[in-house]
Design a protein around this motif. Structure first.
Motif, PDB file in Angstrom:
ATOM      1  N   VAL A  90      32.005  37.217  46.077  1.00 29.40           N
ATOM      2  CA  VAL A  90      32.063  37.839  47.405  1.00 29.40           C
ATOM      3  C   VAL A  90      31.818  39.329  47.174  1.00 29.40           C
ATOM      4  CG1 VAL A  90      33.441  38.202  49.470  1.00 29.40           C
ATOM      5  CG2 VAL A  90      33.709  36.108  48.155  1.00 29.40           C
ATOM      6  N   LEU A  93      34.112  42.259  48.170  1.00 30.10           N
ATOM      7  CA  LEU A  93      35.462  42.346  47.600  1.00 30.10           C
ATOM      8  C   LEU A  93      35.399  42.992  46.214  1.00 30.10           C
ATOM      9  CD1 LEU A  93      37.183  38.942  48.474  1.00 30.10           C
ATOM     10  CD2 LEU A  93      37.389  41.119  49.646  1.00 30.10           C
ATOM     11  N   HIS A  97      39.877  41.124  43.292  1.00 29.17           N
ATOM     12  CA  HIS A  97      40.049  40.085  44.319  1.00 29.17           C
ATOM     13  C   HIS A  97      39.176  38.866  44.015  1.00 29.17           C
ATOM     14  CE1 HIS A  97      42.730  42.502  46.555  1.00 29.17           C
ATOM     15  NE2 HIS A  97      41.842  43.368  46.978  1.00 29.17           N
ATOM     16  N   MET A 100      40.952  37.058  41.317  1.00 28.52           N
ATOM     17  CA  MET A 100      42.133  36.426  41.905  1.00 28.52           C
ATOM     18  C   MET A 100      41.775  35.176  42.715  1.00 28.52           C
ATOM     19  SD  MET A 100      44.995  37.529  41.175  1.00 28.52           S
ATOM     20  CE  MET A 100      46.000  38.851  40.596  1.00 28.52           C
ATOM     21  N   SER A 101      40.559  35.159  43.258  1.00 26.40           N
ATOM     22  CA  SER A 101      40.185  33.988  44.065  1.00 26.40           C
ATOM     23  C   SER A 101      40.176  32.719  43.211  1.00 26.40           C
ATOM     24  CB  SER A 101      38.834  34.202  44.753  1.00 26.40           C
ATOM     25  OG  SER A 101      37.800  34.248  43.811  1.00 26.40           O
ATOM     26  N   GLY A 102      40.103  32.891  41.898  1.00 28.25           N
ATOM     27  CA  GLY A 102      40.216  31.725  41.016  1.00 28.25           C
ATOM     28  C   GLY A 102      41.622  31.156  40.970  1.00 28.25           C
ATOM     29  N   ARG A 115      46.549  39.752  50.564  1.00 32.78           N
ATOM     30  CA  ARG A 115      46.075  40.072  49.207  1.00 32.78           C
ATOM     31  C   ARG A 115      47.122  40.876  48.431  1.00 32.78           C
ATOM     32  NH1 ARG A 115      40.503  41.269  51.652  1.00 32.78           N
ATOM     33  NH2 ARG A 115      39.805  39.164  51.990  1.00 32.78           N
ATOM     34  N   ARG A 157      36.761  34.784  36.854  1.00 31.98           N
ATOM     35  CA  ARG A 157      37.284  33.983  37.970  1.00 31.98           C
ATOM     36  C   ARG A 157      37.539  32.550  37.519  1.00 31.98           C
ATOM     37  NH1 ARG A 157      33.456  33.611  43.041  1.00 31.98           N
ATOM     38  NH2 ARG A 157      32.153  32.514  41.543  1.00 31.98           N
TER      39      ARG A 157
ATOM     40  N   PRO B 190      29.349  32.116  47.846  1.00 33.93           N
ATOM     41  CA  PRO B 190      30.774  32.371  47.636  1.00 33.93           C
ATOM     42  C   PRO B 190      31.671  31.260  48.184  1.00 33.93           C
ATOM     43  CG  PRO B 190      29.684  34.361  48.395  1.00 33.93           C
ATOM     44  CD  PRO B 190      28.676  33.256  48.492  1.00 33.93           C
ATOM     45  N   ILE B 194      34.423  29.266  45.979  1.00 31.55           N
ATOM     46  CA  ILE B 194      35.869  29.210  46.268  1.00 31.55           C
ATOM     47  C   ILE B 194      36.296  27.768  46.519  1.00 31.55           C
ATOM     48  CG2 ILE B 194      37.752  30.103  47.723  1.00 31.55           C
ATOM     49  CD1 ILE B 194      36.443  32.356  46.211  1.00 31.55           C
ATOM     50  N   THR B 197      37.055  26.025  43.409  1.00 33.56           N
ATOM     51  CA  THR B 197      38.315  26.312  42.712  1.00 33.56           C
ATOM     52  C   THR B 197      39.447  25.413  43.211  1.00 33.56           C
ATOM     53  OG1 THR B 197      39.121  27.961  44.288  1.00 33.56           O
ATOM     54  CG2 THR B 197      37.713  28.761  42.501  1.00 33.56           C
ATOM     55  N   TYR B 207      39.053  34.234  51.785  1.00 36.20           N
ATOM     56  CA  TYR B 207      38.415  34.852  50.610  1.00 36.20           C
ATOM     57  C   TYR B 207      36.891  34.761  50.591  1.00 36.20           C
ATOM     58  CZ  TYR B 207      42.466  36.450  48.085  1.00 36.20           C
ATOM     59  OH  TYR B 207      43.561  37.179  47.706  1.00 36.20           O
ATOM     60  N   GLN B 212      32.806  38.278  54.201  1.00 36.54           N
ATOM     61  CA  GLN B 212      31.372  38.330  54.481  1.00 36.54           C
ATOM     62  C   GLN B 212      31.087  38.633  55.947  1.00 36.54           C
ATOM     63  OE1 GLN B 212      28.486  35.762  52.435  1.00 36.54           O
ATOM     64  NE2 GLN B 212      30.208  34.435  51.993  1.00 36.54           N
TER      65      GLN B 212
END
Lengths: 282, 285
Positions: A90, A93, A97, A100-102, A115, A157, B190, B194, B197, B207, B212
């Motif tokens: 993204v 970001l 961040h 962290m999205s992982g 966040r 990530r 993205p 995500i 994950t 996220y 976006q």
């Protein structure tokens, strides 16, 4: 960890790979090679059930993914990291961040919404960013980074997911030679350090030979080679790349220019012998 | 393909390019005639507009110029303008509360995150939710805010609250469409990452989607705020609060110098909001 038994893979109206049998064990670093359109990405993305799967069984981390429920699939995907050719970050970001999205699976929705991360999560993120050498640019926005740096963020990530399997779809295809070596070094290091199983599509045969302890060749809707780099003969490569048709096999000269000479030799005896991963300065 | 074919196909003078232009021109001509548009009438009647604006010299305040400047009235108009801005702001928050969730459900790509499979049930859910969301948004925005205001006045009586609800519902519908268009144009990469994950739907939105769409979201919300202030200036015509009440009153009683003052206040207010919006946009985009 991954077991395909007579599986067909494809999309709604098209079968790309037929009768695939494959077994991948924990800690392996597998490179998938083949022509563009041969089905490398189909094989890789099938491991997170992103394609139509028939036949089987097809087991990933103990789940039969051809019949898996949505909830179980989400749980399984959280144990698999995916690295994309186009990074899929993204961009608006920061690096932090994105890393962290992982970890989103384990972060509460309240914390995710504002966040605000716990100290323990931040410490973990720092460790993963340090592993790939991007901790100094943690608060930079991703659209300010180079391609190599972005791919490192994507790897961090995937590490943050604490994944047992890491799937990489052409992770170095869009990178310059130097960044490509750095990214492959990082993947190798992760494979050694964390014993994470890595499956990666690679266009460059020499990278596959240097880094992967097992190579899978895809052609004619099937797996036509499965073995070590030493077993990969010129004849097999000709079959994988169908050079009989156009008499052009991607040779070392084709795939790796002279300047790419610093690729470490396969199976480094220990992790400390790797090229040091350069830190990205803030 | 040979060179001759290439030249033919690359030419801009093909049926494919010219036909839309011809079609639009035809519709324009037909519409012009059916609606009795006539520039000559405007030129001939120009002096009527001039005499309306200059008013009756025998009646004080009937001319638009100079605008009326009476301290106590000015204070009254400025208070009403502040009330108009407050109405627009509360309505905007209300409309975001409607439009944000509805726009997610009115975006095909977002529904694919919720119902990713190709099974009959997932396809049905995607179609049903999309259809209902679009239908609701269409109802909200195709009914003019004046009509909504009349409906709410019948329920809760005269005053700003009816205006706020009217604006909130109407803008909710408009924003749903605008935000959904923004949602549908995001980079799917993205989102794919995500989702891979194992993150839940709300976390994917937080996220991968929101970061976006944020520039588009901010831009559209600011545009609608400016638009809501303009609309709220008119809602007073039907008794739904704001500066429109005075505007309508002064127009009806031919106190045109006061009308000028009120219009001047509205124009300056919208100009200031536009400047502030531009500064916020620059910061966010």
């Amino acid at each position: 960890m991954i077991h395909l038994d007579n599986v067909n893979l494809g999309y709604q109206h098209e079968t790309v790979l037929k009768n695939i049998n494959l077994e991948i064990s924990k800690g392996e670093f597998v490179g998938i090679i083949g022509l563009s359109g041969a089905g490398k990405s189909t094989l890789l993305t099938s491991m997170i059930a992103n394609v139509t799967i028939t036949g089987g069984p097809y087991h990933v981390l103990g789940n039969n993914i051809s019949t898996i429920s949505s909830k179980k699939l989400r749980e399984m995907r959280s144990r698999i990291g995916f690295i994309f050719q186009g990074y899929n970050l993204v961009n608006r970001l920061s690096v932090l961040h994105n890393v962290m999205s992982g970890m989103l699976k384990s972060i509460s929705i309240q914390r995710a919404a504002i966040r605000h991360y716990s100290n323990a999560d931040l410490e973990k993120a720092w460790e993963y960013m340090e592993t790939v050498g991007i901790e100094q640019i943690a608060m930079k926005r991703c659209d300010e980074l180079s391609g190599g740096q972005r791919q490192r963020v994507a790897i961090a990530r995937a590490l943050a997911q604490e994944a047992e399997i890491l799937l990489a779809d052409e992770p170095i295809a869009a990178l310059d030679p130097k960044s490509a070596v750095q990214v492959m070094d990082i993947l190798w290091r992760i494979n050694e350090k964390y014993q994470v199983t890595i499956v990666s599509n690679l266009h460059h045969i020499d990278f596959a030979k240097s880094y992967c302890n097992r190579i899978v060749g895809v052609a004619d809707q099937n797996i036509v080679f499965d073995g070590t780099a030493q077993q990969l003969t010129k004849e097999t490569l000709e079959r994988i790349y169908q050079t009989g048709m156009n008499n052009h096999l991607p040779s070392e000269e084709d795939t790796i220019p002279d300047t790419w000479s610093n690729i470490p030799s396969k199976h480094c005896p220990n992790i400390n012998q790797f090229n040091p991963i350069p830190k990205v300065a803030a | 393909m040979n060179l001759a074919q290439l030249k033919k196909e690359a030419s801009p003078f093909t049926f494919q390019y010219i036909s839309p232009l011809v079609f639009l021109t035809l519709i324009f001509i037909i519409s012009w005639q059916n609606t009795e548009m006539n520039l000559e009438g405007l030129f001939q009647g120009w002096h009527n507009m001039q005499s309306y604006m200059s008013g009756n010299p025998d009646i004080e305040g009937s001319s638009f110029f100079p605008p009326q400047v009476i301290g106590s009235d000015l204070r009254l108009y400025l208070d009403a303008m502040v009330e108009t801005i407050e109405m627009a702001f509360v309505a905007l928050i209300l409309s975001i509360m409607i439009a944000f969730p509805l726009s997610l459900l009115a975006s095909r790509n977002i529904l694919t995150i919720l119902f990713p499979r190709n099974s009959a049930f997932h396809r049905l859910m995607r179609h049903a939710i999309y259809g209902v969301s679009i239908f609701l948004a269409n109802i909200f925005r195709s009914i003019n805010e004046i009509i909504w205001a009349l409906l709410f006045i019948s329920a809760i009586g005269l005053g700003p609250m009816a205006g706020i609800l009217a604006l909130g519902i109407h803008t909710g519908g408009v924003l749903t469409k605008l935000l959904a268009e923004g949602n549908e144009s995001i980079d799917p990469g993205p989102v794919e990452a995500i989702v891979a994950t194992g993150a839940s739907f709300p976390k994917v939105i937080l996220y991968a989607v929101l970061p976006q769409t944020m520039p588009h979201f901010v831009s559209m919300v600011l545009y609608r705020f400016e638009s809501d202030v303009r609309s709220a200036s008119i809602l007073g015509f039907v008794g739904a609060g704001g500066i429109g009440f005075f505007l309508f009153d002064k127009i009806r009683s031919f106190e045109n110098s006061a009308v000028s003052t009120i219009i001047f206040i509205i124009v300056v207010t919208v100009w200031i909001i536009d400047k502030i919006s531009a500064a916020i946009r620059r910061k966010y985009i």
